[in-house]
Enzyme design. Sequence first.
Site, PDB file in Angstrom:
ATOM      1  N   ARG A 117       0.843  -1.196   0.000  1.00  0.00           N
ATOM      2  CA  ARG A 117       0.000   0.000   0.000  1.00  0.00           C
ATOM      3  C   ARG A 117       0.879   1.248   0.000  1.00  0.00           C
ATOM      4  NH1 ARG A 117      -5.017   1.588   4.061  1.00  0.00           N
ATOM      5  NH2 ARG A 117      -3.509   1.173   5.721  1.00  0.00           N
ATOM      6  N   ASP A 146      -4.645   2.492  13.492  1.00  0.00           N
ATOM      7  CA  ASP A 146      -3.735   3.187  12.590  1.00  0.00           C
ATOM      8  C   ASP A 146      -4.161   4.649  12.513  1.00  0.00           C
ATOM      9  OD1 ASP A 146      -5.908   3.284  10.881  1.00  0.00           O
ATOM     10  OD2 ASP A 146      -5.059   1.897   9.403  1.00  0.00           O
TER      11      ASP A 146
END
Length: 420
Positions: A52, A333
Amino acid sequence: MSDFEDSNSPKWDNQIQGQVNLYKAIRRQLSFTNEAGKEYTLNETIATLQIRPRGWHLDEKHVTVDGQRVSGGIFDFGLVFFHNAREQIARGAGPFYYLPKMESHLEARLWNDIFIMAQEHIGLPRGTIKATVLVETILATFEMEEILYELREHSAGLNAGRWDYIFSCIKKFKKNPDFCLANRGAITMEVPFMRSYALQLVKICHKRGAPAMGGMSALIPIKNDPVANEKALAGIRHDKTRDANDGFDGGWVAHPGLVAIAAEEFQKVLGDRPNQWEKQRDETFTAADFLNFQPSQPITEAGVRNNINVGIHYLGSWLAGNGCVPIHNLMEDAATAEISRSQVWQWVVSPKGVLDDGRKVTAEMVRSMIAEELLKVKTTVSAQGEETATYDQAAVIFDKMSLTPEYPEFLTLPLYEAME
């Protein structure tokens, strides 16, 4: 998934060491020994790697072209692709990517142009790259089919999100007097606006013969509390059972110890089939379904405190260089900090930001809680044997970002500028 985005604190050392780690991992050369002498090595059989890169809103300030910073996402993609794509192909495992934060099919078109140019540059056929798009913004929900179309040669389907999706909704409707979401824990994948968006994703993907991936469960194993651990495992089974029965072709978990549980629930529905593309959903969803923002209650003192506590804890870790943090038995996150400060900001601004006991959420209330929750966070961090130096700064940042009159689009932008 190797993550240069929300699970990563984008210090220069992290970005470059991450590239080194990927290079070694792809060639099965990666190992690590911790301070206690415990050694970690790769198994013979390992998971297929997806990478990612950063979202379009993030720059890489350490690299410029013609005096301008490069896009963080292009930097991440370009380095890993140039150094590893041929090796991944030779090993039959890539190159595969996972694209975050998109709001428009035009952003998907830009990624597609980059993929075409990158493949031509090193002499690979068009379509070699495959990428999954994480639909984690409210705007992208209205363009899912167009996003698939733009990436059609390189598409590995769409993925439903949760935390960043909620953050996107708050960000876009933050000043709408009729909009106000309840405590974040109450905003599950089963509330009206989340449910319709998830089912629409399955519908669009299967209509076009593309994989539909369910969202990640943030729950993690709880080692020292069997009762709490069993509750967490039950929550994961519930999530994956729902997703499998809805037609999703797979899903995410936040911890490798939970893969078997998630896989078991999908296998009950899929059996030996690789996907459920034959399952075509026939519902018709409208804008009203995607914007049916419920529930708006309860908003509780515990909910406000949880946002403050988690926000400070995460920001303190992020500033210290760790972007993926277990907090209160959830893997958090950057979306965590974004939801936390966004909800607090909106509850202060909105006339509907009223606690279940009748008190209005105010800046004064929030500031007093910030001081109290900072002490709790520092106590927790100290008990784990970690330094607390960054947490005072984190509390100041949380205060500024959640109580400033003008809402900052992304928390990570000013934080990145303050980072070396």
